[in-house]
Design a protein around this motif. Structure first.
Motif, mmCIF file in Angstrom:
data_model
loop_
_atom_site.group_PDB
_atom_site.id
_atom_site.type_symbol
_atom_site.label_atom_id
_atom_site.label_comp_id
_atom_site.label_asym_id
_atom_site.label_seq_id
_atom_site.Cartn_x
_atom_site.Cartn_y
_atom_site.Cartn_z
ATOM 1 N N GLY A 62 -31.717 23.047 -7.895
ATOM 2 C CA GLY A 62 -30.959 22.296 -6.905
ATOM 3 C C GLY A 62 -31.682 21.054 -6.395
ATOM 4 N N GLY A 63 -32.897 20.800 -6.909
ATOM 5 C CA GLY A 63 -33.649 19.614 -6.513
ATOM 6 C C GLY A 63 -34.322 19.730 -5.153
ATOM 7 N N LEU A 64 -34.448 20.940 -4.629
ATOM 8 C CA LEU A 64 -35.037 21.141 -3.305
ATOM 9 C C LEU A 64 -36.542 21.355 -3.350
ATOM 10 C CD1 LEU A 64 -32.125 23.398 -2.204
ATOM 11 C CD2 LEU A 64 -32.675 21.196 -1.164
ATOM 12 N N ILE A 65 -37.031 21.918 -4.452
ATOM 13 C CA ILE A 65 -38.467 22.116 -4.637
ATOM 14 C C ILE A 65 -38.823 21.669 -6.046
ATOM 15 C CG2 ILE A 65 -38.517 24.059 -3.008
ATOM 16 C CD1 ILE A 65 -38.880 25.925 -5.451
ATOM 17 N N GLU A 66 -40.123 21.562 -6.304
ATOM 18 C CA GLU A 66 -40.593 21.207 -7.637
ATOM 19 C C GLU A 66 -41.895 21.932 -7.913
ATOM 20 O OE1 GLU A 66 -41.017 16.991 -7.440
ATOM 21 O OE2 GLU A 66 -42.729 17.078 -6.071
ATOM 22 N N GLU A 67 -42.207 22.045 -9.180
ATOM 23 C CA GLU A 67 -43.457 22.671 -9.568
ATOM 24 C C GLU A 67 -44.605 21.737 -9.201
ATOM 25 O OE1 GLU A 67 -45.496 24.757 -13.483
ATOM 26 O OE2 GLU A 67 -43.438 24.021 -13.598
ATOM 27 N N ASP A 68 -45.661 22.312 -8.648
ATOM 28 C CA ASP A 68 -46.870 21.553 -8.320
ATOM 29 C C ASP A 68 -47.807 21.705 -9.511
ATOM 30 O OD1 ASP A 68 -49.124 20.381 -7.289
ATOM 31 O OD2 ASP A 68 -49.096 21.488 -5.401
ATOM 32 N N ARG A 69 -47.674 20.828 -10.472
ATOM 33 C CA ARG A 69 -48.399 20.938 -11.743
ATOM 34 C C ARG A 69 -49.909 20.768 -11.594
ATOM 35 N NH1 ARG A 69 -44.659 21.404 -15.676
ATOM 36 N NH2 ARG A 69 -42.594 20.548 -15.241
ATOM 37 N N GLU A 70 -50.358 20.148 -10.515
ATOM 38 C CA GLU A 70 -51.790 19.979 -10.294
ATOM 39 C C GLU A 70 -52.470 21.308 -9.983
ATOM 40 O OE1 GLU A 70 -52.141 17.101 -7.171
ATOM 41 O OE2 GLU A 70 -51.041 15.587 -8.321
ATOM 42 N N ARG A 71 -51.741 22.261 -9.457
ATOM 43 C CA ARG A 71 -52.315 23.548 -9.068
ATOM 44 C C ARG A 71 -52.007 24.666 -10.061
ATOM 45 N NH1 ARG A 71 -52.767 23.858 -2.976
ATOM 46 N NH2 ARG A 71 -52.093 21.824 -2.309
ATOM 47 N N GLY A 72 -50.893 24.567 -10.731
ATOM 48 C CA GLY A 72 -50.386 25.702 -11.476
ATOM 49 C C GLY A 72 -51.031 25.921 -12.835
ATOM 50 N N THR A 73 -50.816 27.112 -13.333
ATOM 51 C CA THR A 73 -51.161 27.485 -14.698
ATOM 52 C C THR A 73 -49.897 28.048 -15.317
ATOM 53 O OG1 THR A 73 -51.760 29.753 -14.113
ATOM 54 C CG2 THR A 73 -53.515 28.089 -13.984
ATOM 55 N N ARG A 74 -49.954 28.363 -16.581
ATOM 56 C CA ARG A 74 -48.768 28.953 -17.220
ATOM 57 C C ARG A 74 -48.419 30.294 -16.591
ATOM 58 N NH1 ARG A 74 -47.514 26.769 -22.750
ATOM 59 N NH2 ARG A 74 -46.016 28.465 -22.705
ATOM 60 N N ARG A 75 -49.420 30.973 -16.080
ATOM 61 C CA ARG A 75 -49.185 32.293 -15.502
ATOM 62 C C ARG A 75 -48.790 32.224 -14.034
ATOM 63 N NH1 ARG A 75 -52.485 37.644 -15.166
ATOM 64 N NH2 ARG A 75 -50.658 38.943 -14.996
ATOM 65 N N ASP A 76 -49.441 31.368 -13.295
ATOM 66 C CA ASP A 76 -49.159 31.227 -11.863
ATOM 67 C C ASP A 76 -48.639 29.834 -11.588
ATOM 68 O OD1 ASP A 76 -49.449 33.499 -10.353
ATOM 69 O OD2 ASP A 76 -51.603 33.277 -10.119
ATOM 70 N N ARG A 77 -47.338 29.722 -11.445
ATOM 71 C CA ARG A 77 -46.716 28.433 -11.128
ATOM 72 C C ARG A 77 -46.709 28.247 -9.624
ATOM 73 N NH1 ARG A 77 -41.134 28.334 -14.301
ATOM 74 N NH2 ARG A 77 -41.082 26.205 -13.486
ATOM 75 N N TRP A 78 -47.165 27.084 -9.183
ATOM 76 C CA TRP A 78 -47.142 26.726 -7.775
ATOM 77 C C TRP A 78 -45.918 25.854 -7.528
ATOM 78 C CZ3 TRP A 78 -50.855 27.608 -3.825
ATOM 79 C CH2 TRP A 78 -51.925 28.423 -4.224
ATOM 80 N N TRP A 79 -45.311 26.047 -6.379
ATOM 81 C CA TRP A 79 -44.114 25.310 -6.008
ATOM 82 C C TRP A 79 -44.351 24.578 -4.709
ATOM 83 C CZ3 TRP A 79 -40.314 25.234 -9.525
ATOM 84 C CH2 TRP A 79 -40.296 26.244 -10.484
ATOM 85 N N ARG A 80 -43.701 23.416 -4.548
ATOM 86 C CA ARG A 80 -43.781 22.650 -3.305
ATOM 87 C C ARG A 80 -42.407 22.089 -2.971
ATOM 88 N NH1 ARG A 80 -47.428 18.105 -5.990
ATOM 89 N NH2 ARG A 80 -45.824 17.060 -7.203
ATOM 90 N N ALA A 81 -42.198 21.877 -1.685
ATOM 91 C CA ALA A 81 -40.933 21.303 -1.217
ATOM 92 C C ALA A 81 -40.875 19.825 -1.572
ATOM 93 C CB ALA A 81 -40.807 21.488 0.291
ATOM 94 N N ARG A 82 -39.674 19.335 -1.841
ATOM 95 C CA ARG A 82 -39.491 17.917 -2.165
ATOM 96 C C ARG A 82 -39.086 17.086 -0.962
ATOM 97 N NH1 ARG A 82 -35.778 16.614 -6.758
ATOM 98 N NH2 ARG A 82 -36.852 14.647 -6.503
ATOM 99 N N HIS A 83 -38.655 17.745 0.118
ATOM 100 C CA HIS A 83 -38.191 17.046 1.315
ATOM 101 C C HIS A 83 -38.753 17.744 2.542
ATOM 102 C CE1 HIS A 83 -35.144 16.694 -1.869
ATOM 103 N NE2 HIS A 83 -35.161 15.425 -1.527
ATOM 104 N N ARG A 84 -38.907 17.002 3.609
ATOM 105 C CA ARG A 84 -39.454 17.568 4.834
ATOM 106 C C ARG A 84 -38.435 18.424 5.579
ATOM 107 N NH1 ARG A 84 -42.705 13.769 8.963
ATOM 108 N NH2 ARG A 84 -40.643 12.974 9.396
ATOM 109 N N SER A 85 -37.163 18.078 5.480
ATOM 110 C CA SER A 85 -36.138 18.862 6.169
ATOM 111 C C SER A 85 -34.778 18.624 5.526
ATOM 112 C CB SER A 85 -36.079 18.500 7.659
ATOM 113 O OG SER A 85 -35.706 17.151 7.814
ATOM 114 N N SER A 86 -33.854 19.499 5.857
ATOM 115 C CA SER A 86 -32.473 19.387 5.391
ATOM 116 C C SER A 86 -31.583 19.071 6.583
ATOM 117 C CB SER A 86 -31.987 20.705 4.785
ATOM 118 O OG SER A 86 -32.809 21.105 3.733
#
Length: 189
Positions: A62-86
């Protein structure tokens, strides 16, 4: 998270994605506490890690979050919010979106009630300085729809003043403001 656009105005598609209280809860967690993994979120909210992963993928689709590729690995994917609020203004919804809008409202109320349930366990343990700064209030006023819209605009300006500071300090603070008519079925609106 200063590189995020400030607010996302919710459209019909994002309303449908967010029409689930756990998705709202996970999204707010990422906004308030920063990037996390599905496993960490599952442990924190005491849900199955598969369910957490599913909800995170829906939020990403839905475009609300995205993978944080700087932190993640193939096994542990990190996610971050794309916007401060809705932001969702029911008045801005097309008549065809009203069902999605109402489903979103229901999910918001369920997610906030869960947040308040958790607060019931932590609020009594707040350090004195934070306890003294907190407020728990409930106001009932008699307003017209136009007056309520005016009050919303004024309150939004105050909130914006504190959100848009150059160097924010402190810890995440949940500020929830709800405004709705207390109509009974036989009331004239």
């Amino acid at each position: 998270m200063s590189d995020q656009p400030d607010d996302l105005v919710l459209d019909a598609a994002t309303l449908r994605v967010l029409a689930h209280p756990m998705r709202l809860t996970l999204l707010e967690h990422l906004r308030q506490r920063g990037p996390s993994t599905a496993r960490q979120l599952a442990a924190y909210y005491e849900i199955d890690s598969g369910a957490a992963s599913y909800h995170l993928r829906r939020l990403a689709d839905g475009g609300l979050i995205e993978e944080d590729r700087e932190r993640g690995t193939r096994r542990d994917r990190w996610w971050r919010a794309r916007h401060r609020s809705s932001v969702h203004q029911p008045a801005d919804s097309d008549p065809g979106e009203r069902q999605d809008s109402r489903a979103y409202l229901n999910a918001v109320l369920l997610a906030y009630s869960e947040q308040l349930r958790r607060l019931a366990y932590t609020a009594p343990l707040l350090p004195d300085e934070w306890y003294a700064a907190a407020v728990f209030s409930n106001y009932t006023m008699r307003l017209t729809p136009a007056e309520l819209n005016e009050a919303k605009a004024e309150l939004a300006a105050v909130i914006k003043k504190y959100r848009d500071r150059d160097k924010p300090t402190g810890v995440p603070v949940a500020l929830q403001l709800h405004a709705f008519p207390l109509l009974e079925p036989n009331d004239d609106a």
